[in-house]
Design an enzyme around this catalytic site. Sequence first.
Site, mmCIF file in Angstrom:
data_model
loop_
_atom_site.group_PDB
_atom_site.id
_atom_site.type_symbol
_atom_site.label_atom_id
_atom_site.label_comp_id
_atom_site.label_asym_id
_atom_site.label_seq_id
_atom_site.Cartn_x
_atom_site.Cartn_y
_atom_site.Cartn_z
ATOM 1 N N LYS A 78 -0.339 15.449 -4.740
ATOM 2 C CA LYS A 78 -1.514 14.477 -5.144
ATOM 3 C C LYS A 78 -2.075 15.146 -6.530
ATOM 4 O O LYS A 78 -2.627 16.475 -6.376
ATOM 5 C CB LYS A 78 -2.241 14.333 -4.175
ATOM 6 C CG LYS A 78 -3.433 13.045 -4.461
ATOM 7 C CD LYS A 78 -4.501 12.766 -3.156
ATOM 8 C CE LYS A 78 -5.457 11.684 -3.429
ATOM 9 N NZ LYS A 78 -6.254 11.485 -2.325
ATOM 10 N N SER A 153 -6.047 6.626 -1.338
ATOM 11 C CA SER A 153 -5.847 7.123 -2.864
ATOM 12 C C SER A 153 -4.632 7.916 -2.968
ATOM 13 O O SER A 153 -4.192 7.855 -4.098
ATOM 14 C CB SER A 153 -7.294 7.623 -3.030
ATOM 15 O OG SER A 153 -7.325 9.070 -2.583
ATOM 16 N N SER A 177 -7.315 8.197 3.177
ATOM 17 C CA SER A 177 -6.236 8.260 1.748
ATOM 18 C C SER A 177 -4.725 8.699 2.033
ATOM 19 O O SER A 177 -4.135 8.562 1.307
ATOM 20 C CB SER A 177 -6.925 8.933 0.924
ATOM 21 O OG SER A 177 -7.772 8.117 0.192
HETATM 22 N N1 GLN Z 1 -10.663 4.241 0.689
HETATM 23 C C1 GLN Z 1 -11.815 5.262 0.821
HETATM 24 C C2 GLN Z 1 -12.729 5.606 -0.219
HETATM 25 O O1 GLN Z 1 -12.428 4.662 -1.237
HETATM 26 C C3 GLN Z 1 -11.337 6.678 1.342
HETATM 27 C C4 GLN Z 1 -10.869 7.414 0.198
HETATM 28 C C5 GLN Z 1 -10.221 8.622 0.432
HETATM 29 O O2 GLN Z 1 -9.881 8.947 1.735
HETATM 30 N N2 GLN Z 1 -9.992 9.357 -0.611
HETATM 31 O O3 GLN Z 1 -13.618 6.125 -0.482
#
Ligand code: GLN
Length: 497
Positions: A78, A153, A177
């Site tokens: 990532k 994400s 994420s």
């Molecule tokens: N969807 C959550 C956010 O937008 C978690 C994102 C993540 O785990 N990085 O904060």
Amino acid sequence: MSDLCQHSLTQVRDLLCAREVSATDATLACLTRIERTEPHLSALLHVAADQALDQARILDAKGPDPAQPLWGVPIILKDVVATVGMPTTCGSRMLEHFEPVCDAHCVTQLKAAGAIILGKANMDEFAMGSSTENSAYGPTKNPWNLAHVPGGSSGGSAASVAAGQCFASIGTDTGGSIRQPASFCGIVGMKPTYGRVSRRGLVAYGSSLDQAGPMTRTVRDCATVLQVIAGHDPLDSTSMTAPVPDYAGQITQALAQGGSLRGVRIGMPEEYWGQGLAAEVESTCRAALDLAVSLGAEIVPLSLPHTRYAIATSYILAMAEASSNLARFDGVRYGYRSAQAEDLQALYVNSRSEGFGEEVQRRIMLGTYVLSAGYYDAYYKKAAQVRRLIRQDFLDALQQCDVICGPASPTTAFALGENTTDPLQMYLKDVFTVALNLSGLPGLCLPVGLGADTGLPVGLQFFANTLQEESLLTVAARLEAHLPTLPMPGLPYVAGR
Ligand code: GLN
């Protein structure tokens, strides 16, 4: 050679060790796969073809080393994970040309284990999102259906692994994420215990919640990657000192005993199995649990009573921490610098307005608000207190069972654009994933089938106590062994397949 991409990491690693394929073969197979699929998926932000092939040639010249469990295995990271010699953009214009001066701790570990770093995966900007639509470089598509999101994400990572562009990816999970995109793309994703994997070299989002973890096609692959990236890092003060168990060995042992789940108590929290759950997700997950019962598991109904506060708590804390973590990107110390500024104030304002996307700006403002004098007690402090209650829910529940289980997401992958106009709607999608990060405990998402209505993958999540990654892996591996294998996404759009 592109068939090689259908193999699991474990299978290809065995072929590599037996010298039936070379590291160069494996790398070329992935590069070919990338060439064919990438125009449709946009899963990657950077492909380091030459570097990867150079690394493969060096490995081939030396030959496989039993001390290197990922010898010759191509892996994609990532783009929040710092890599020397490759950009690390975090899906943001702010870091468009940023090349870190050192590798993240997990990258050092992967390289030492013989892995080949093939490139960097798309993501929601600074890991803020649940669909990868917040990337400054455009959205990634779900390999199962190109009109749908891959989740987020770590959506680029999930799509890449699902489509066979690589054998594993490293994602990060602050509120789901790793697990939610794994669920949407039909792969395995694990968020280890907070501190199990060093955070050094991950660009921070919510520092008290962030954790890196493996995204793979099988549970055993997940164990192998976790084994490599877990462990104490003296340069991360929140990294845990506990020794790393032999995760893959534990799986072998569990399966050798016939793969029964006899004696395993699986907790089913009522809050995760009720209202708002799509029928196809509920029925696919319940069928997997019925299978677990037929293998000897016992289902324990229980409650995690503070679950309904989890989204508000998680978003308040994550945004507060993000507003502080992202302060350094001001065009002076770090990041994009606006070309138009008459004075210092304008330089800050213009650099941050032009460098950060809309969602990141929204969160910096909200995060600054909840930390500001007069509001701190009502929001940040309150959220920190509720966090304790949420963690206690998990600890109490785990007195009654060995693992807790629930769907990873209320729906299968939604359509691109479906949730982009209303940010709150998007936040609510994280209802089943955010609480785990607040608790610090580990969780794993296992693909358990395709939804009857959408034909898209459904993921079942397991949670366990601190440092009980081995319980997650052994329970998931036993279930996986008895579930029908999910095919790779059809990729009908790939010519010559
Ligand atoms: N969807 C959550 C956010 O937008 C978690 C994102 C993540 O785990 N990085 O904060």
